[in-house]
Design a protein around this motif. Structure first.
Motif, PDB file in Angstrom:
ATOM      1  N   ARG A   1       0.830  -1.229   0.000  1.00 18.76           N
ATOM      2  CA  ARG A   1       0.000   0.000   0.000  1.00 18.76           C
ATOM      3  C   ARG A   1       0.857   1.269   0.000  1.00 18.76           C
ATOM      4  NH1 ARG A   1      -3.951  -1.891   4.744  1.00 18.76           N
ATOM      5  NH2 ARG A   1      -5.292  -3.244   3.535  1.00 18.76           N
ATOM      6  N   HIS A   2       2.094   1.166   0.464  1.00 20.10           N
ATOM      7  CA  HIS A   2       2.958   2.350   0.559  1.00 20.10           C
ATOM      8  C   HIS A   2       3.822   2.554  -0.683  1.00 20.10           C
ATOM      9  CE1 HIS A   2       1.648   2.142   4.702  1.00 20.10           C
ATOM     10  NE2 HIS A   2       2.161   3.326   4.915  1.00 20.10           N
TER      11      HIS A   2
ATOM     12  N   PHE B   1       1.035  13.275   5.263  1.00 23.54           N
ATOM     13  CA  PHE B   1       0.087  12.278   5.758  1.00 23.54           C
ATOM     14  C   PHE B   1      -0.864  12.882   6.780  1.00 23.54           C
ATOM     15  CE2 PHE B   1       3.638  10.327   3.914  1.00 23.54           C
ATOM     16  CZ  PHE B   1       3.075   9.316   3.153  1.00 23.54           C
TER      17      PHE B   1
ATOM     18  N   ALA C   1      -2.587  11.495   9.630  1.00 25.42           N
ATOM     19  CA  ALA C   1      -2.491  10.238  10.372  1.00 25.42           C
ATOM     20  C   ALA C   1      -3.330  10.291  11.641  1.00 25.42           C
ATOM     21  CB  ALA C   1      -1.029   9.984  10.745  1.00 25.42           C
TER      22      ALA C   1
ATOM     23  N   ALA D   1      -6.894   7.286   0.942  1.00 25.13           N
ATOM     24  CA  ALA D   1      -6.390   6.423   2.013  1.00 25.13           C
ATOM     25  C   ALA D   1      -5.095   5.810   1.502  1.00 25.13           C
ATOM     26  CB  ALA D   1      -7.413   5.338   2.316  1.00 25.13           C
ATOM     27  N   ILE D   2      -4.198   5.454   2.405  1.00 23.45           N
ATOM     28  CA  ILE D   2      -2.933   4.861   1.985  1.00 23.45           C
ATOM     29  C   ILE D   2      -3.220   3.619   1.129  1.00 23.45           C
ATOM     30  CG2 ILE D   2      -2.636   3.508   4.146  1.00 23.45           C
ATOM     31  CD1 ILE D   2       0.199   5.207   2.214  1.00 23.45           C
TER      32      ILE D   2
ATOM     33  N   ARG E   1      -4.329   9.818   3.738  1.00 18.55           N
ATOM     34  CA  ARG E   1      -4.822   9.395   5.060  1.00 18.55           C
ATOM     35  C   ARG E   1      -4.193   8.066   5.463  1.00 18.55           C
ATOM     36  NH1 ARG E   1      -9.966   7.750   4.304  1.00 18.55           N
ATOM     37  NH2 ARG E   1     -10.046   8.284   2.106  1.00 18.55           N
ATOM     38  N   THR E   2      -3.792   7.964   6.716  1.00 22.81           N
ATOM     39  CA  THR E   2      -3.280   6.671   7.179  1.00 22.81           C
ATOM     40  C   THR E   2      -3.622   6.432   8.645  1.00 22.81           C
ATOM     41  OG1 THR E   2      -1.325   5.264   7.435  1.00 22.81           O
ATOM     42  CG2 THR E   2      -0.974   7.611   7.751  1.00 22.81           C
TER      43      THR E   2
ATOM     44  N   GLU F   1      -2.013   3.712   9.873  1.00 19.00           N
ATOM     45  CA  GLU F   1      -0.913   2.802  10.188  1.00 19.00           C
ATOM     46  C   GLU F   1      -0.074   3.344  11.348  1.00 19.00           C
ATOM     47  OE1 GLU F   1      -0.288  -0.192   9.134  1.00 19.00           O
ATOM     48  OE2 GLU F   1      -2.034  -0.088   7.813  1.00 19.00           O
TER      49      GLU F   1
ATOM     50  N   TYR G   1       7.158   8.060   6.427  1.00 19.03           N
ATOM     51  CA  TYR G   1       6.314   9.220   6.739  1.00 19.03           C
ATOM     52  C   TYR G   1       7.225  10.390   7.120  1.00 19.03           C
ATOM     53  CZ  TYR G   1       2.448   5.821   7.115  1.00 19.03           C
ATOM     54  OH  TYR G   1       1.519   4.839   6.872  1.00 19.03           O
TER      55      TYR G   1
END
Ligand code: A3P
Length: 280
Positions: free
Chosen positions: A26-27, A36, A38, A73-74, A92-93, A95, A101
């Motif tokens: 996903r990254h 981000f 977060a 979203a990520i 958006r994350t 994680e 990041y």
């Protein structure tokens, strides 16, 4: 108390190498200019994201709740627009902190209210049927979401050495509730986004509880995995709902895990009743 089978399997898989493989995937394709948004789940990110999207979009386009075209979203970043002034995207994350990041806005909420909000989320999404006291120990051990435990998430994000130079802006849900214009202005400035007072007012109106409740009803995207559709994402939106759910024993259990993280974010760091009086 038992979770439906699919969620038990999912939770089990989260502790295997498979999750790290999926999260790494996903990254992929991040840009150095990406910033981000977060948070730990249920901290008020949808609200902040909605207002920021409105600001970046300069209104005029109808957005959905959690609109990936604009504030992805990520994992969804490759098809999203580059909305930041230097050509980056706002991603958006939920994680836990990762070294990729570089710059982030971290929305945080009193862990007791985040837990309360999650209690309704697991009923909505997983169909979990449990008392709050049954739910809380599972939540505190970080078993219910890929984000892990609230206290670990907060500690990792707040302590990441990469952010020592000021590339992390912490925004508290409670401060948004008491002065949303100030928090939105601060965030826009941090992102390098120019916003007039009229644009700030427009974004705040677009992100009001009533407006967002209306958008949620029209947004198919947030309904896809519901087990209990009667519980909305834009639910109550208040500070201190934890008081309606935590027993004294629940509070002690919560603080056994979360005292340090609470203190780091300026929330009461113990069950001391005097502390409660100070923040309300
Ligand atoms: P409650 O369940 O306590 O009501 P997230 O977006 O990170 O999932 O957080 C969800 C929480 O933010 C929910 O809290 C929801 O009601 C609250 N929320 C959503 N939109 C809001 C808004 N416009 N103003 C204030 N709170 C909002």
């Amino acid at each position: 108390m038992k979770l439906p089978l699919q969620h038990r399997i999912r939770n089990r898989l989260r502790s295997t190498w498979l999750r790290e493989a999926v999260v790494s995937y996903r990254h992929r394709g991040l840009l150095p200019q990406d910033v981000f948004l977060a948070s730990y789940p249920k901290s008020g990110t949808t609200w902040m994201a909605f207002m920021l999207a409105q600001l970046l979009w300069k209104a005029g386009r109808e957005q959905r709740i959690n609109d990936n075209r604009f504030l992805p979203a990520i994992g969804q970043q490759s098809s999203a627009e580059r909305t930041l002034p230097d050509g980056g995207r706002l991603v958006r994350t939920h994680e836990r902190y990762r070294s990729c990041y570089r710059k982030a806005v971290y929305v945080v909420r009193d862990g007791r209210d985040a837990a309360t909000s999650m209690y309704y989320q697991v009923q909505r999404v997983m169909g979990m049927q449990a008392t709050f006291s049954e739910f809380l120990p599972i939540y505190l051990r970080g078993r219910l979401t890929g984000a892990g435990a609230w206290h670990d998430h907060v500690n990792q994000w707040r302590d990441a050495p990469r952010f020592a130079g000021g590339s992390l802006l912490v925004v508290r849900y409670e401060d948004m509730k008491s002065d949303v214009a100030n928090e939105l202005r601060r965030t826009a400035e941090f992102l390098g986004v120019e916003a007039t007072e009229a644009e700030i007012v427009d974004a705040i109106e677009a992100g009001s509880m009533n407006a967002m409740k209306g958008v949620e009803q029209r947004s198919e995207g947030v309904k896809h995995n519901e087990q209990n559709g009667s519980i909305p994402v834009v639910r109550k939106g208040v500070v201190g709902d934890w008081r309606n759910h935590f027993s004294e024993e629940d509070l002690v259990e919560f603080y056994r895990y979360s005292a340090t993280a609470m203190e780091k974010c300026g929330y009461p760091s113990s069950t001391d009743a005097a502390h409660y009086a100070q923040i309300d």
